[in-house]
Motif scaffolding. Structure first.
Motif, PDB file in Angstrom:
ATOM      1  N   ILE A   1      10.290 -11.482  11.080  1.00 33.15           N
ATOM      2  CA  ILE A   1      10.955 -11.385   9.779  1.00 33.15           C
ATOM      3  C   ILE A   1      12.457 -11.489  10.026  1.00 33.15           C
ATOM      4  O   ILE A   1      13.071 -10.603  10.617  1.00 33.15           O
ATOM      5  CB  ILE A   1      10.640 -10.024   9.097  1.00 33.15           C
ATOM      6  CG1 ILE A   1       9.132  -9.814   8.951  1.00 33.15           C
ATOM      7  CG2 ILE A   1      11.345  -9.907   7.745  1.00 33.15           C
ATOM      8  CD1 ILE A   1       8.424 -10.798   8.065  1.00 33.15           C
TER       9      ILE A   1
ATOM     10  N   PRO B   1      11.271  -2.657  -1.550  1.00 32.00           N
ATOM     11  CA  PRO B   1      10.665  -3.983  -1.803  1.00 32.00           C
ATOM     12  C   PRO B   1      10.293  -4.701  -0.496  1.00 32.00           C
ATOM     13  O   PRO B   1       9.254  -5.368  -0.422  1.00 32.00           O
ATOM     14  CB  PRO B   1      11.771  -4.740  -2.544  1.00 32.00           C
ATOM     15  CG  PRO B   1      12.648  -3.686  -3.139  1.00 32.00           C
ATOM     16  CD  PRO B   1      12.594  -2.536  -2.189  1.00 32.00           C
ATOM     17  N   VAL B   2      11.124  -4.529   0.537  1.00 30.71           N
ATOM     18  CA  VAL B   2      10.814  -5.149   1.831  1.00 30.71           C
ATOM     19  C   VAL B   2       9.534  -4.532   2.398  1.00 30.71           C
ATOM     20  O   VAL B   2       8.632  -5.222   2.882  1.00 30.71           O
ATOM     21  CB  VAL B   2      11.987  -4.963   2.828  1.00 30.71           C
ATOM     22  CG1 VAL B   2      11.616  -5.501   4.212  1.00 30.71           C
ATOM     23  CG2 VAL B   2      13.247  -5.652   2.310  1.00 30.71           C
ATOM     24  N   TYR B   3       9.436  -3.195   2.332  1.00 33.37           N
ATOM     25  CA  TYR B   3       8.237  -2.536   2.848  1.00 33.37           C
ATOM     26  C   TYR B   3       6.971  -2.988   2.117  1.00 33.37           C
ATOM     27  O   TYR B   3       5.930  -3.189   2.742  1.00 33.37           O
ATOM     28  CB  TYR B   3       8.375  -1.011   2.745  1.00 33.37           C
ATOM     29  CG  TYR B   3       9.442  -0.417   3.626  1.00 33.37           C
ATOM     30  CD1 TYR B   3       9.773  -1.008   4.841  1.00 33.37           C
ATOM     31  CD2 TYR B   3      10.113   0.750   3.258  1.00 33.37           C
ATOM     32  CE1 TYR B   3      10.753  -0.460   5.652  1.00 33.37           C
ATOM     33  CE2 TYR B   3      11.093   1.301   4.066  1.00 33.37           C
ATOM     34  CZ  TYR B   3      11.412   0.695   5.264  1.00 33.37           C
ATOM     35  OH  TYR B   3      12.374   1.239   6.067  1.00 33.37           O
ATOM     36  N   ALA B   4       7.075  -3.102   0.798  1.00 38.51           N
ATOM     37  CA  ALA B   4       5.902  -3.520   0.020  1.00 38.51           C
ATOM     38  C   ALA B   4       5.444  -4.904   0.471  1.00 38.51           C
ATOM     39  O   ALA B   4       4.247  -5.164   0.654  1.00 38.51           O
ATOM     40  CB  ALA B   4       6.245  -3.525  -1.475  1.00 38.51           C
ATOM     41  N   ARG B   5       6.397  -5.778   0.706  1.00 39.04           N
ATOM     42  CA  ARG B   5       6.082  -7.143   1.165  1.00 39.04           C
ATOM     43  C   ARG B   5       5.444  -7.088   2.568  1.00 39.04           C
ATOM     44  O   ARG B   5       4.450  -7.745   2.830  1.00 39.04           O
ATOM     45  CB  ARG B   5       7.374  -7.963   1.186  1.00 39.04           C
ATOM     46  CG  ARG B   5       7.228  -9.322   1.825  1.00 39.04           C
ATOM     47  CD  ARG B   5       8.582 -10.006   1.969  1.00 39.04           C
ATOM     48  NE  ARG B   5       8.567 -10.898   3.108  1.00 39.04           N
ATOM     49  CZ  ARG B   5       9.653 -11.345   3.725  1.00 39.04           C
ATOM     50  NH1 ARG B   5      10.853 -10.977   3.305  1.00 39.04           N
ATOM     51  NH2 ARG B   5       9.554 -12.157   4.744  1.00 39.04           N
ATOM     52  N   LEU B   6       6.027  -6.276   3.447  1.00 41.71           N
ATOM     53  CA  LEU B   6       5.497  -6.186   4.810  1.00 41.71           C
ATOM     54  C   LEU B   6       4.085  -5.602   4.816  1.00 41.71           C
ATOM     55  O   LEU B   6       3.208  -6.092   5.531  1.00 41.71           O
ATOM     56  CB  LEU B   6       6.424  -5.358   5.704  1.00 41.71           C
ATOM     57  CG  LEU B   6       7.781  -5.980   6.020  1.00 41.71           C
ATOM     58  CD1 LEU B   6       8.633  -5.041   6.863  1.00 41.71           C
ATOM     59  CD2 LEU B   6       7.629  -7.318   6.745  1.00 41.71           C
TER      60      LEU B   6
ATOM     61  N   ARG C   1       1.893  -5.865   2.654  1.00 42.44           N
ATOM     62  CA  ARG C   1       1.010  -6.890   2.100  1.00 42.44           C
ATOM     63  C   ARG C   1       0.828  -8.059   3.069  1.00 42.44           C
ATOM     64  O   ARG C   1      -0.287  -8.454   3.374  1.00 42.44           O
ATOM     65  CB  ARG C   1       1.640  -7.395   0.795  1.00 42.44           C
ATOM     66  CG  ARG C   1       0.693  -7.880  -0.265  1.00 42.44           C
ATOM     67  CD  ARG C   1       1.410  -8.088  -1.595  1.00 42.44           C
ATOM     68  NE  ARG C   1       2.708  -8.755  -1.495  1.00 42.44           N
ATOM     69  CZ  ARG C   1       3.843  -8.219  -1.927  1.00 42.44           C
ATOM     70  NH1 ARG C   1       3.848  -7.019  -2.488  1.00 42.44           N
ATOM     71  NH2 ARG C   1       4.988  -8.874  -1.817  1.00 42.44           N
ATOM     72  N   GLU C   2       1.953  -8.551   3.623  1.00 36.11           N
ATOM     73  CA  GLU C   2       1.903  -9.821   4.371  1.00 36.11           C
ATOM     74  C   GLU C   2       1.931  -9.657   5.877  1.00 36.11           C
ATOM     75  O   GLU C   2       1.362 -10.472   6.602  1.00 36.11           O
ATOM     76  CB  GLU C   2       3.111 -10.691   3.978  1.00 36.11           C
ATOM     77  CG  GLU C   2       3.105 -11.126   2.551  1.00 36.11           C
ATOM     78  CD  GLU C   2       4.449 -11.777   2.176  1.00 36.11           C
ATOM     79  OE1 GLU C   2       5.287 -11.991   3.061  1.00 36.11           O
ATOM     80  OE2 GLU C   2       4.629 -12.051   0.979  1.00 36.11           O
TER      81      GLU C   2
ATOM     82  N   SER D   1       7.610   3.702   4.420  1.00 39.33           N
ATOM     83  CA  SER D   1       6.624   2.755   3.911  1.00 39.33           C
ATOM     84  C   SER D   1       5.236   3.381   3.825  1.00 39.33           C
ATOM     85  O   SER D   1       4.541   3.259   2.820  1.00 39.33           O
ATOM     86  CB  SER D   1       6.592   1.514   4.804  1.00 39.33           C
ATOM     87  OG  SER D   1       5.567   0.645   4.393  1.00 39.33           O
TER      88      SER D   1
END
Lengths: 107, 393
Positions: free
Chosen positions: B8, B22-27, B29-30, B306
């Motif tokens: 990343i 928001p970064v944690y939520a993305r991580l 998930r992805e 997170s």
């Protein structure tokens, strides 16, 4: 292996065979039985592996030391004379066939 | 087939400082196990992965020679493993245990809180972070550590200097310089008080270390860890509980009506915004986590912030402060052998004493409508500015 019976928070009776080299907390968790949280992983620092042991086990085990007894005061379900932190109990010190009851909640 | 670790590199540490969620939520998930390039660390963002890591200190030891914490504070118990760690921790357990908190520390917390509320009440408005949360945590900590003659404001800046250096993943020179100056001050305070407690022991952490006859380097490192963790975390959680409650009238009224709910509000506040947002481990041997290969030697960061908002444990409302959500284990205090030693101290200081005392004395306490509160941090996170108003007393 030591034969034990665990009464789960839902009242189910679960027979299990426990490795004598482990703590009662690890044995119950390793058996995949829910009802032990053990936030602190066995360092007697969180009171979330509280169990009630039967009379035979109470007679066989050394009593809880000052620290364990102090932690038990902070368990989510009120402690009784049968209460122990399962992380402080060695399976090898338990009598064969001991019955261990898990409290309704640990948090 | 397990995949190689995704890299990343499209997020900045400044963006993470501002709002990492928001970064944690993305991580989560992805890429729940991902190489965060700007920080040079593999970030672990899911709750279940964190628990697995904390339960396996052979694969994921706390000791890492590259640790910024060892560089900033010395080699403390927080970066040791196994029997060595357990023996060191055992010396300190009594000072921090629930019975000691209840009998010795809580009455002291009450005295400090009453005094501070008394000083704050006539002002009518102010920043609760600097007026109340910081002095509450710092004055209590000077006693807990066993350096009571220390000015609480010195303790405050020492702590910040240590924390800034420990979180200095960008390796800027200024935080290291400030950390060195703070270390000098702390070592002087230790030397002075250690001599006193050698003659007259007390329940403080320093006294326990002196009684155990520890080498001075170990005492210095562990005191610094306790200063870092013992100041920022209760201070930030006092602010976070207040922010959570003052933003939600129903929950605020509930705690005012029943101060015993302060403990519940505290527990939810640290889940909502974990004061220690991330802490490190090392990968001792190659392993696979969340279908991702973690090579031996990788430096990893466990994102408590997170994990505490992981939808799979806390549902879609995980981003909201809701002290009435079903009880569930969170990871704000970590888990496993390094489970926070100060947990019970914080529950008492923040949840039982400080927040209820402030709400009882300032019944119309409210957020300042003309000034917005500000949060900051990702390695450590909490309110930076918490402007409020109340009727002067």
């Amino acid at each position: 292996m030591t034969k034990l019976t665990v009464i789960t928070p839902t009242g189910e009776s679960r027979p299990m065979e426990a490795d004598p080299s482990t703590s009662l907390m690890e044995a119950i968790r390793d058996a995949g039985i829910d009802g032990i949280v053990a936030e602190c992983g066995g360092t007697a620092a969180c009171a979330t592996c509280h169990v009630f042991v039967d009379e035979a086990a109470q007679a066989a085990l050394d009593p809880a030391d000052e620290h364990e007894a102090g932690m038990l005061e902070f368990a989510a379900v009120e402690a009784t004379p049968a209460s122990r932190l399962s992380c402080q109990v060695r399976v090898s010190d338990l009598p064969e066939g001991a019955v261990v009851t898990l409290p309704e909640t640990q948090l | 087939m397990p995949r190689p670790m995704p890299v990343i590199d499209d997020v900045s540490l400044a963006e993470m400082y501002d709002d990492p969620y928001p970064v944690y939520a993305r991580l989560r998930r992805e890429a729940p196990v991902a190489w965060l390039a700007p920080a040079n660390i593999a970030l672990i963002t899911r709750f279940d992965d964190m628990i697995a890591i904390e339960r396996d200190e052979e694969t994921f030891p706390a000791n890492d020679p590259r640790s910024l914490q060892i560089r900033s504070m010395g080699h403390s118990l927080m970066r040791r493993d196994g029997a060595e760690h357990a023996a060191e921790r055992a010396v300190l357990v009594k000072s921090f245990s629930p019975p000691m908190v209840k009998s010795h520390w809580s009455p002291l917390f009450r005295e400090i809180a009453e005094e501070l509320v008394g000083e704050t009440a006539p002002k009518g408005q102010g920043d609760l972070f600097t007026e109340f949360a910081a002095p509450m945590a710092a004055r209590a900590l000077a006693q807990i550590i066993g350096i009571p003659e220390t000015d609480w404001q010195d303790l405050l800046w020492w702590s910040q200097a240590l924390i800034d250096a420990t979180g200095n993943y960008a390796d800027l020179p200024e935080p290291w310089e400030r950390c060195a100056r703070a270390s000098e001050g702390i070592d002087t305070a230790i030397d002075h008080h250690a001599a006193l407690w050698a003659k007259a022991p007390n329940p403080s952490a320093l006294s326990a270390m002196v009684a155990a006859d520890w080498p001075i380097e170990r005492i210095r490192a562990d005191i610094k860890v306790i200063i870092g963790g013992g100041l920022n975390e209760p201070r930030d959680s006092i602010g976070t509980v207040l922010l959570g409650l003052l933003s939600d009238p129903a929950q605020l009224e509930a705690v005012k009506a029943d101060p015993a709910l302060g403990r519940k509000a505290f527990e939810e506040a640290v889940r909502w915004v974990a004061p220690i947002g991330m802490y490190p481990r090392r990968v001792a041997k190659e392993t696979v986590l969340s279908d991702t290969v973690l090579p031996a030697g990788t430096a990893i960061g466990l994102s408590a912030a997170s994990a505490c908002r992981d939808e799979s444990h806390f549902g879609d409302s995980a981003g909201r402060f809701d002290m009435n959500r079903p009880k569930a284990q969170h990871l704000a205090f970590g888990s496993g052998p390094h489970f926070c030693l100060g947990t019970w101290m914080a529950r008492s200081m923040v949840g039982d004493v400080a927040v209820p005392a402030l709400l009882a004395r300032l019944p119309d306490l409210r957020l300042d409508p003309d000034n917005s509160p500000r949060m900051g941090g990702w390695v450590f996170r909490g309110p930076l500015f918490l402007p409020a108003r109340w009727s002067p007393k």
